[in-house]
Design a protein around this motif. Structure first.
Motif, PDB file in Angstrom:
ATOM      1  N   THR A 257       3.439  -3.077   6.481  1.00 46.47           N
ATOM      2  CA  THR A 257       2.332  -3.209   5.375  1.00 46.47           C
ATOM      3  C   THR A 257       1.677  -1.870   4.712  1.00 46.47           C
ATOM      4  OG1 THR A 257       0.521  -2.884   7.225  1.00 46.47           O
ATOM      5  CG2 THR A 257       1.334  -5.081   6.787  1.00 46.47           C
ATOM      6  N   GLY A 258       2.247  -0.523   5.682  1.00 43.33           N
ATOM      7  CA  GLY A 258       1.709   0.592   5.330  1.00 43.33           C
ATOM      8  C   GLY A 258       0.242   0.853   5.474  1.00 43.33           C
TER       9      GLY A 258
ATOM     10  N   GLN B  94      -2.689  13.214   2.615  1.00 40.33           N
ATOM     11  CA  GLN B  94      -3.808  13.955   1.935  1.00 40.33           C
ATOM     12  C   GLN B  94      -3.889  15.480   2.270  1.00 40.33           C
ATOM     13  OE1 GLN B  94      -5.696  12.106   0.139  1.00 40.33           O
ATOM     14  NE2 GLN B  94      -5.640  10.131   1.024  1.00 40.33           N
TER      15      GLN B  94
ATOM     16  N   GLU C  24      -4.352   2.576  -1.675  1.00 39.58           N
ATOM     17  CA  GLU C  24      -5.140   1.867  -0.635  1.00 39.58           C
ATOM     18  C   GLU C  24      -6.325   1.155  -1.443  1.00 39.58           C
ATOM     19  OE1 GLU C  24      -5.057   5.407   2.468  1.00 39.58           O
ATOM     20  OE2 GLU C  24      -6.986   4.978   1.567  1.00 39.58           O
ATOM     21  N   ASN C  25      -6.961   1.663  -2.356  1.00 36.53           N
ATOM     22  CA  ASN C  25      -8.187   0.853  -2.881  1.00 36.53           C
ATOM     23  C   ASN C  25      -7.547  -0.059  -3.940  1.00 36.53           C
ATOM     24  OD1 ASN C  25     -10.399   2.195  -1.875  1.00 36.53           O
ATOM     25  ND2 ASN C  25      -9.279   4.284  -2.596  1.00 36.53           N
TER      26      ASN C  25
ATOM     27  N   THR D 236      -4.703  -1.909  -4.117  1.00 39.08           N
ATOM     28  CA  THR D 236      -4.038  -3.101  -3.548  1.00 39.08           C
ATOM     29  C   THR D 236      -5.219  -3.886  -2.874  1.00 39.08           C
ATOM     30  OG1 THR D 236      -3.774  -2.087  -1.394  1.00 39.08           O
ATOM     31  CG2 THR D 236      -1.742  -1.959  -2.985  1.00 39.08           C
ATOM     32  N   GLY D 237      -6.358  -3.007  -2.341  1.00 43.77           N
ATOM     33  CA  GLY D 237      -7.599  -3.731  -1.732  1.00 43.77           C
ATOM     34  C   GLY D 237      -8.303  -4.707  -2.749  1.00 43.77           C
TER      35      GLY D 237
ATOM     36  N   GLY E 189      -1.701  -1.558   4.674  1.00 46.32           N
ATOM     37  CA  GLY E 189      -2.543  -2.681   3.540  1.00 46.32           C
ATOM     38  C   GLY E 189      -2.435  -4.119   3.841  1.00 46.32           C
ATOM     39  N   PRO E 190      -2.718  -4.675   3.019  1.00 48.69           N
ATOM     40  CA  PRO E 190      -3.294  -4.379   1.517  1.00 48.69           C
ATOM     41  C   PRO E 190      -4.833  -3.744   1.777  1.00 48.69           C
ATOM     42  CG  PRO E 190      -3.559  -6.683   2.130  1.00 48.69           C
ATOM     43  CD  PRO E 190      -2.882  -6.286   3.219  1.00 48.69           C
ATOM     44  N   GLY E 191      -4.989  -2.856   0.946  1.00 44.83           N
ATOM     45  CA  GLY E 191      -6.235  -2.006   1.042  1.00 44.83           C
ATOM     46  C   GLY E 191      -6.130  -1.329   2.337  1.00 44.83           C
ATOM     47  N   ASN E 192      -7.064  -1.411   3.346  1.00 43.32           N
ATOM     48  CA  ASN E 192      -7.033  -0.530   4.515  1.00 43.32           C
ATOM     49  C   ASN E 192      -7.085  -1.705   5.492  1.00 43.32           C
ATOM     50  OD1 ASN E 192      -6.987   2.133   3.668  1.00 43.32           O
ATOM     51  ND2 ASN E 192      -8.900   1.823   3.066  1.00 43.32           N
TER      52      ASN E 192
ATOM     53  N   ASN F 286       0.947  -1.266   0.072  1.00 40.68           N
ATOM     54  CA  ASN F 286       0.096  -0.010   0.086  1.00 40.68           C
ATOM     55  C   ASN F 286       0.782   1.273  -0.082  1.00 40.68           C
ATOM     56  OD1 ASN F 286      -1.613   1.990   0.564  1.00 40.68           O
ATOM     57  ND2 ASN F 286      -2.860   0.649   2.175  1.00 40.68           N
TER      58      ASN F 286
ATOM     59  N   ASN G 260      -4.421   7.173  -2.229  1.00 47.30           N
ATOM     60  CA  ASN G 260      -5.727   6.779  -2.446  1.00 47.30           C
ATOM     61  C   ASN G 260      -5.862   5.602  -3.005  1.00 47.30           C
ATOM     62  OD1 ASN G 260      -8.804   6.911  -3.222  1.00 47.30           O
ATOM     63  ND2 ASN G 260      -8.604   7.727  -1.211  1.00 47.30           N
TER      64      ASN G 260
END
Lengths: 444, 290
Positions: free
Chosen positions: B236-237, B258, A415-416, A418-419, B239-242, A215, A412
């Protein structure tokens, strides 16, 4: 006699004071850490301090933050008005974010500079028409592959037959092996499947490729060649966000197919540059997409004996628009808060000359040299020619990717996407989240 | 001099003595709290640094963002799991190792070693140790016929929990060991004479006497695990995803990546309010019990 001595002494003091007032002060540079660029840059500083710096009585020293959180630390420092460094890092993807804290250096970019660094690399250091940095490193992506394996794939009838069988079985179309520089993304996927032991028990490598799916925003830069090669962009000419497009969906699917078929290591979702290098260097995969900075490492037999001498380099696989590669430059610009503007300018003017740039390239840096100089160092760094060629022919910068919000958008996406690749969320949801975030970011 | 006037003088001097502490706390905590309150109601960014008033927009943005709730859920779950395992394991270790450590106290220092490593370094270490190809653990396990992917999607959650537990169980162990050592030998001996040994001695004498330390260690470990950042961010930063985004990582990304400083501070203020509520309730319970 005494009077003469006093006068002589007075004159000497005055001369010293005058010379001191015309000499420049020492400066501090905040640069990007990590080898081989770090060692190369230290050599350049040694050269400065022993030549131009010595002449001006101005010494340059360098400080580094750790790579993890580098940009955040730099942002906090400059926003707080720090004067701890006079020259600071710039990068194409965040020049808009840092521009308010930097001094434009258009007055330094003369015609002579264009003879040293390429004009288009200077363009990547611009924001809203002003130049903020002298580019020192060009970053783009190559397809790194094992020449021995890809050659055998193209010549061995048994391997060919197996390749066709696997591609037909998993991708639903019978593909034939091709040389790496003729690959499109289907060939990339099919080759990844072929070189995966769980799919092809005779594969000489455990996995076909290694995808960097941590991520992390840099991993999105690496991935988005899949999008650009199919005509995708962040925004269209009218500024509309175009992430919900076939090109983005195709790009996402390429990684998803490879991940779902376990043709990349199972812990790829924690992988970035270093991990991918170690996997490829250990001979566990047949090819990978990677940043250009890794080339000198893989040619070093003491570091990667399995790969050294067998390394093939090509452009990224082609999409409907041919091959593309994300590219950006890192550079050095001036901290707006510095009290040593003249010294900083003197250093950057010197840096943008032939001698330091050639030295930097020879020592392992990747400066975006102009054509003439590039030819001069090609003997030491043959891949630099390829870099120049690729940047010119295939290089792209996504629309909006130099804005103040670019890093947030990349993050962003990381995040999305890799999800999505790891099955956390669906593709539609990932794209919708990214679009919503981009709308918000660009509206601000 | 009457008793009442004496008491008033005592109170006045006590108050006077408190003034430096109050000033110090006010400067150290009051000012940042006030400035953060302002930030949470403004559109502050790194570019403008002060910003202008935007009302409750940041709070609305914070509570309507599903990612905040996801991060909060992760942090709560992570804290509960880690605290339970750490305190449970530490308790068991204390009862097993106490007799040994009484005779050889220097061995405690060895058990403390993981705690002395910085959490970020711990993340880097495990990134190497657990790597499928270069990591010692997967390689040895594979030689024994077990293929385990510690950093894969299916096991990453367990891995980050395990790293936290490995690093911080020694802390819980140290506090509980100290509490165990304060229980007098005479008391244990008297209990033994009265027939309370083993299970009964542990549950009816030792544990009740260690209870204050137990409450503190649970409290400290919960707070510490709840605000976890370093090793997860390195590994993992988020992740994966959140999947492994803790509330601290979420706030960090809002703030630095952000560049939405107001929203990041608003989330922090909300967390502060939640924490204060929890602390007040917990303290009241502790005071009432004591």
């Amino acid at each position: 006699m005494l009077k003469t001595r006093f006068l002589t002494a007075g004159a000497a003091i005055l001369a010293t004071a005058l010379s001191a007032s015309t000499a420049l002060a020492d400066i501090t540079i905040l640069a990007w850490p990590g080898e081989p660029a770090e060692s190369a840059f230290r050599k350049v500083l040694d050269l400065y301090n022993s030549t131009e710096g010595a002449k001006n009585n101005s010494k340059a020293s360098v400080i580094y933050f750790s790579q993890q959180g580098f940009k955040e630390k730099m942002l906090a420092d400059v926003a707080a008005g720090s004067k701890e460094f006079d020259v600071m890092l710039t990068a194409t993807y965040d020049v808009g974010l840092y521009a308010p804290f930097m001094t434009p250096i258009d007055d330094l970019v003369t015609e002579d500079v264009y003879k040293v660094v390429s004009k288009n690399s200077i363009e990547t250091q611009k924001y809203e028409g002003k130049t903020y940095g002298i580019p020192t490193d060009l970053s783009l992506h190559f397809l790194y592959y094992r020449k021995d394996l890809i050659e055998q794939l193209n010549t061995d009838p048994a391997w060919k037959a197996k390749y066709e069988e696997i591609s037909e079985k998993i991708l639903g179309k019978k593909l034939s092996p091709k040389p790496a520089d003729q690959w499109d993304w289907d060939d990339f996927i099919a080759s990844a499947l072929f070189f995966t032991k769980s799919i092809n028990p005779d594969s000489p490598t455990r996995y076909g490729t290694v995808l960097q799916m941590k991520n992390l925003l840099y991993n999105i830069m690496l991935w988005q060649g899949t999008v650009a090669s199919n005509g995708g962009n962040w925004r269209d000419k009218d500024g509309n966000i175009t992430v919900d497009s076939p090109a983005f969906k195709r790009g996402l699917e390429i990684y998803k197919i490879i991940t779902d078929n376990e043709a990349t290591p199972g812990d790829s979702s924690t992988y970035e540059y270093g991990e991918a290098n170690s996997v490829f260097g250990a001979g566990q995969v047949a090819f990978m997409l990677q940043w250009n900075a890794a080339v000198p490492e893989f040619n070093d037999a003491t570091k990667y004996p399995t790969v050294a001498g067998k390394l093939g380099l090509s452009h990224e696989p082609a999409g409907s628009e041919g091959p593309k590669t994300h590219f950006h430059s890192l550079g050095l610009g001036i901290n707006k808060n510095t009290a040593k503007l003249d010294e900083a300018k003197a250093f950057l003017s010197w840096l943008a000359t032939a001698e330091p740039m050639k030295l930097y390239a020879k020592e392992g840096g990747s400066p975006p040299l102009a054509e003439g100089l590039m030819a001069e160092i090609a003997g030491d760094r043959p891949e630099m020619l390829l870099m120049g060629e690729h940047a010119a022919k295939y290089g792209f910068v996504m629309d909006g990717a130099t804005s103040a919000k670019a890093m947030g958008i990349y993050t962003n996406m990381a995040e999305n996407f890799t999800g999505y690749w790891t099955g956390e969320i669906e593709q539609d949801e990932a794209i919708a989240n990214v679009v919503a975030d981009m709308k918000k970011a660009f509206a601000q | 001099m009457s008793y009442a006037s004496f008491e008033t003088k005592e109170q006045a001097s006590a108050r006077a003595l408190l003034v430096p502490l109050c000033l110090f706390m006010g400067a150290l905590l009051g000012f940042p709290t006030l400035i953060n309150l302002w930030y949470s109601f403004s559109d502050v960014s790194f570019q403008n640094m002060i910003g202008s008033f935007v009302g409750i927009d940041n709070y609305v943005a914070a509570v309507t963002n599903p990612k905040m709730w996801q991060a909060l859920r992760f942090s709560l779950q992570f804290a509960v799991i880690c605290t339970t395992i750490e305190v449970g394991a530490a308790l068991i270790l204390v009862f097993i190792l106490h007799p040994l450590l009484v005779k050889r106290p220097w061995m405690t220092a060895i058990l403390m070693l993981p705690m002395m490593v910085s959490p970020a370094l711990m993340g880097v270490m495990y990134r190497l140790i657990l790597n499928e190809f270069t990591g010692a653990v997967p390689v040895y396990l594979e030689m024994m016929g077990y293929a385990v992917n510690f950093l894969g999607r299916g096991s990453i959650y367990k891995t980050v929990v395990a790293i936290e537990v490995l690093q911080w169980t020694p802390f819980a162990f140290l506090i509980l060991l100290t509490a165990r050592q304060t229980v007098s030998y005479e008391l244990e001996e008297a209990a033994a004479v009265d027939g309370a040994t083993g299970f009964r001695s542990t549950f009816h004498i030792l544990l009740p006497m260690m209870k204050p330390a137990l409450v503190i260690v649970i409290f400290v470990r919960f707070i510490d695990s709840f605000r976890v950042f370093d090793h997860i961010y390195v590994l993992t930063g988020g992740g994966p995803g959140n999947l492994t985004t803790s509330i601290s990582i979420y706030i960090y990304k809002l703030f630095f990546v952000q560049n939405t400083l107001g929203e990041a501070v608003a989330v922090s203020i909300l967390l502060l309010l939640m924490s204060l509520t929890l602390i007040v309730v917990a303290m009241r319970l502790v005071v009432r019990r004591s």
